[in-house]
Write a protein that holds these residues in place. Sequence first.
Motif, PDB file in Angstrom:
ATOM      1  N   THR A  38      -6.130  -1.291  -8.958  1.00  0.00           N
ATOM      2  CA  THR A  38      -5.774  -0.007  -8.354  1.00  0.00           C
ATOM      3  C   THR A  38      -6.445   1.180  -9.023  1.00  0.00           C
ATOM      4  N   THR A  39      -7.346   0.950  -9.979  1.00  0.00           N
ATOM      5  CA  THR A  39      -8.108   2.051 -10.568  1.00  0.00           C
ATOM      6  C   THR A  39      -9.187   2.474  -9.580  1.00  0.00           C
ATOM      7  N   PRO A  40      -9.153   3.722  -9.089  1.00  0.00           N
ATOM      8  CA  PRO A  40     -10.075   4.124  -8.010  1.00  0.00           C
ATOM      9  C   PRO A  40     -11.547   3.973  -8.363  1.00  0.00           C
ATOM     10  N   GLU A  41     -11.944   4.297  -9.609  1.00  0.00           N
ATOM     11  CA  GLU A  41     -13.361   4.243  -9.946  1.00  0.00           C
ATOM     12  C   GLU A  41     -13.832   2.827 -10.266  1.00  0.00           C
ATOM     13  N   LEU A  42     -12.942   1.846 -10.232  1.00  0.00           N
ATOM     14  CA  LEU A  42     -13.315   0.458 -10.479  1.00  0.00           C
ATOM     15  C   LEU A  42     -13.156  -0.358  -9.206  1.00  0.00           C
ATOM     16  N   CYS A  43     -12.060  -1.077  -9.062  1.00  0.00           N
ATOM     17  CA  CYS A  43     -11.872  -1.937  -7.889  1.00  0.00           C
ATOM     18  C   CYS A  43     -11.411  -1.156  -6.659  1.00  0.00           C
ATOM     19  N   GLY A  44     -10.623  -0.113  -6.871  1.00  0.00           N
ATOM     20  CA  GLY A  44     -10.313   0.809  -5.787  1.00  0.00           C
ATOM     21  C   GLY A  44      -9.339   0.327  -4.737  1.00  0.00           C
ATOM     22  N   TRP A  45      -8.523  -0.686  -5.043  1.00  0.00           N
ATOM     23  CA  TRP A  45      -7.494  -1.094  -4.078  1.00  0.00           C
ATOM     24  C   TRP A  45      -6.393  -0.038  -4.061  1.00  0.00           C
ATOM     25  N   SER A  46      -5.811   0.192  -2.912  1.00  0.00           N
ATOM     26  CA  SER A  46      -4.667   1.096  -2.838  1.00  0.00           C
ATOM     27  C   SER A  46      -3.384   0.343  -3.181  1.00  0.00           C
ATOM     28  N   GLU A  47      -2.378   1.071  -3.630  1.00  0.00           N
ATOM     29  CA  GLU A  47      -1.142   0.455  -4.081  1.00  0.00           C
ATOM     30  C   GLU A  47      -0.489  -0.388  -2.993  1.00  0.00           C
ATOM     31  N   ASP A  48      -0.570   0.076  -1.758  1.00  0.00           N
ATOM     32  CA  ASP A  48       0.098  -0.654  -0.681  1.00  0.00           C
ATOM     33  C   ASP A  48      -0.616  -1.956  -0.318  1.00  0.00           C
ATOM     34  N   GLN A  49      -1.836  -2.146  -0.814  1.00  0.00           N
ATOM     35  CA  GLN A  49      -2.553  -3.394  -0.557  1.00  0.00           C
ATOM     36  C   GLN A  49      -2.272  -4.456  -1.610  1.00  0.00           C
ATOM     37  N   TYR A 300      -3.737  10.832   2.421  1.00  0.00           N
ATOM     38  CA  TYR A 300      -3.937   9.376   2.516  1.00  0.00           C
ATOM     39  C   TYR A 300      -5.314   9.084   3.085  1.00  0.00           C
ATOM     40  N   VAL A 301      -5.957   8.084   2.514  1.00  0.00           N
ATOM     41  CA  VAL A 301      -7.259   7.610   2.969  1.00  0.00           C
ATOM     42  C   VAL A 301      -7.150   6.110   3.225  1.00  0.00           C
ATOM     43  N   ALA A 302      -7.594   5.663   4.381  1.00  0.00           N
ATOM     44  CA  ALA A 302      -7.508   4.236   4.688  1.00  0.00           C
ATOM     45  C   ALA A 302      -8.527   3.879   5.761  1.00  0.00           C
ATOM     46  N   ARG A 303      -8.609   2.608   6.038  1.00  0.00           N
ATOM     47  CA  ARG A 303      -9.476   2.133   7.106  1.00  0.00           C
ATOM     48  C   ARG A 303      -8.698   1.136   7.948  1.00  0.00           C
ATOM     49  N   ASN A 304      -9.233   0.840   9.128  1.00  0.00           N
ATOM     50  CA  ASN A 304      -8.702  -0.257   9.925  1.00  0.00           C
ATOM     51  C   ASN A 304      -9.863  -0.980  10.564  1.00  0.00           C
ATOM     52  N   ASP A 305      -9.872  -2.294  10.428  1.00  0.00           N
ATOM     53  CA  ASP A 305     -11.007  -3.084  10.903  1.00  0.00           C
ATOM     54  C   ASP A 305     -10.964  -3.340  12.403  1.00  0.00           C
ATOM     55  N   ARG A 306      -9.861  -2.968  13.054  1.00  0.00           N
ATOM     56  CA  ARG A 306      -9.732  -3.252  14.481  1.00  0.00           C
ATOM     57  C   ARG A 306      -9.474  -2.002  15.311  1.00  0.00           C
ATOM     58  N   PRO A 361      -5.360  11.379  -3.462  1.00  0.00           N
ATOM     59  CA  PRO A 361      -4.418  11.537  -2.354  1.00  0.00           C
ATOM     60  C   PRO A 361      -3.026  11.050  -2.740  1.00  0.00           C
ATOM     61  N   GLN A 362      -2.024  11.845  -2.451  1.00  0.00           N
ATOM     62  CA  GLN A 362      -0.661  11.577  -2.918  1.00  0.00           C
ATOM     63  C   GLN A 362      -0.123  10.245  -2.430  1.00  0.00           C
ATOM     64  N   TRP A 363      -0.460   9.832  -1.210  1.00  0.00           N
ATOM     65  CA  TRP A 363       0.165   8.642  -0.641  1.00  0.00           C
ATOM     66  C   TRP A 363      -0.609   7.363  -0.913  1.00  0.00           C
ATOM     67  N   ASN A 364      -1.854   7.454  -1.364  1.00  0.00           N
ATOM     68  CA  ASN A 364      -2.526   6.255  -1.833  1.00  0.00           C
ATOM     69  C   ASN A 364      -1.899   5.856  -3.164  1.00  0.00           C
ATOM     70  N   ASN A 365      -1.728   4.577  -3.365  1.00  0.00           N
ATOM     71  CA  ASN A 365      -1.093   4.048  -4.585  1.00  0.00           C
ATOM     72  C   ASN A 365       0.366   4.454  -4.713  1.00  0.00           C
ATOM     73  N   SER A 366       1.037   4.767  -3.594  1.00  0.00           N
ATOM     74  CA  SER A 366       2.460   5.116  -3.670  1.00  0.00           C
ATOM     75  C   SER A 366       3.308   4.321  -2.691  1.00  0.00           C
ATOM     76  N   GLY A 367       2.717   3.337  -2.036  1.00  0.00           N
ATOM     77  CA  GLY A 367       3.494   2.493  -1.139  1.00  0.00           C
ATOM     78  C   GLY A 367       3.608   2.985   0.283  1.00  0.00           C
ATOM     79  N   PHE A 368       2.878   4.045   0.646  1.00  0.00           N
ATOM     80  CA  PHE A 368       3.012   4.576   2.010  1.00  0.00           C
ATOM     81  C   PHE A 368       2.624   3.553   3.066  1.00  0.00           C
ATOM     82  N   GLY A 369       1.525   2.854   2.857  1.00  0.00           N
ATOM     83  CA  GLY A 369       1.037   1.935   3.877  1.00  0.00           C
ATOM     84  C   GLY A 369       1.678   0.572   3.859  1.00  0.00           C
ATOM     85  N   ASN A 370       2.662   0.362   2.988  1.00  0.00           N
ATOM     86  CA  ASN A 370       3.277  -0.961   2.864  1.00  0.00           C
ATOM     87  C   ASN A 370       3.931  -1.419   4.152  1.00  0.00           C
TER      88      ASN A 370
END
Length: 511
Positions: A38-49, A300-306, A361-370
Amino acid sequence: MESDDAAILIGVSQYRDPSLLDVPAARNSLHAMHRLLTTPELCGWSEDQVHVLEDSAGATDLALEVHRLAEETTGTLLIYFVGHGVVSKSGALCLAAGDTQLRYPDLTGLEFDKVRSALLDSPAQVKLVILDCCYSGRIIQGLAGAGDSQLVDSTDIHGVYTLTAADQVAHVPSRDETAATSFTQVLCDVVRSGIPGAPPALALTDIYPKLKSTLKARGLPEPNQRGTDTVVSYPFSRNVAYTGGTGFRLLPQAHVDHFLRTLAAQPHHDLTAESIEKLEDWPGVYLLHRESHEAPELLYVARNDRSIAVRLGQHLRKISGRCHIDAHDLSFSYLQLDDDLSVLAPERLVLQHLHAQGRSPQWNNSGFGNNDAGRMRDSHRRGGDHFDVLHPIDLSWPVRFDDPARKVTAHQMAGQLRAQLPYGFRIEPWETELDQVRLALPDGSLSADQAFRLLAAAMGDSWQISALIGQVLMYQEQGKEYPNAIRYYAGTRTITEMPEVCEAAGLPDDC
């Protein structure tokens, strides 16, 4: 509900069988891997993932949770395990859960074949497995003798890369209660230090030689790896030691800069059903903003593949049922993309760019997208900056029932209630008993709180409805306590657990 990426981090440090010693380093490794991802400058996964399953007691529940999350993942699936690994009499590797018995590992542990089954059933395009446990390398190298081909075949899955800690006994610091396991610690150190001369994005195959040579130089067990297809080139982390070079780049910096400028220039649209309905079903990256008179705040920043539209619709529904937030104050911007987003990961480019500017972004890494993380995470206490803590569910949400004044089963009422709530309502699958209880539906609108009271009274004291800050549970249990509970409903009794949150969630004054 399918999701794009999911990392399943499993760590077991406490065991009931005295033959299996507790491993405090497993807990430390689990948390270290979570921080790394979840470190943005390394692997960059968001908390909800990232789904952390810590000290899971039962192997069956653990297997079900892994299968559920794997089946819902369409992009990248990462499975990490740290804890005891034991070998059954048949030579199968078993990952030890909290109540695993050393004498019967195949009956009480999580056999790797079950993990393999989850990988086979998952629609994920990229699948990564990291095992930090004793004997994990045997699924790659094979046991001596007739079992070799069977064990090697257990990792020969289309689109899977497997990294293991040791063929025999893994190394665990014996005295330092704060240390991680040697394998995970070195892995994290290599990623955090970067690799000079390596590409700007590190695949696990780039990391592996440095990982192996470091462990070997320290006289520690050597890791193993096995990969199939193009998954071996999946960018696991940014290389912080990269200083530029003359090699070919899949994404030249000029293209990245152009993408960031283009995305930032996109117009903002009100987060409403009408705006979302105008969107086509198309993959891409999107941003959520809180509008203000000064400047919009990026949430919040995210993507969707579909389909961006589908995901934005899910976000709007979730926000509408929360306290301390109004969807009318929010907007979204987006950029449709034609690339393979599971490999490109454009949201990580955005997050890394923001992090370099000191923004998060406040909602990245805070469980918003869970989504519903499952039964195993109900007892995890949320931190003070978690989305559910800041915006608990609204129990004053209005609900209405079909054909009021007629009698229905508790199962039918619960189904209607779940369909109308903008937050999760998980019900234990005891449909037979739920179908035996009948009650009259009221006429007119009720609050969710009133509906839960009515349903609990009909079910009696043997059932409990637990309203947590992020969702509601209904199970056949008595007196079960949850750290994130707002209130409990059992028979005709209601128990308020967090008065200040209850007030914010719209509960009546007499609770």
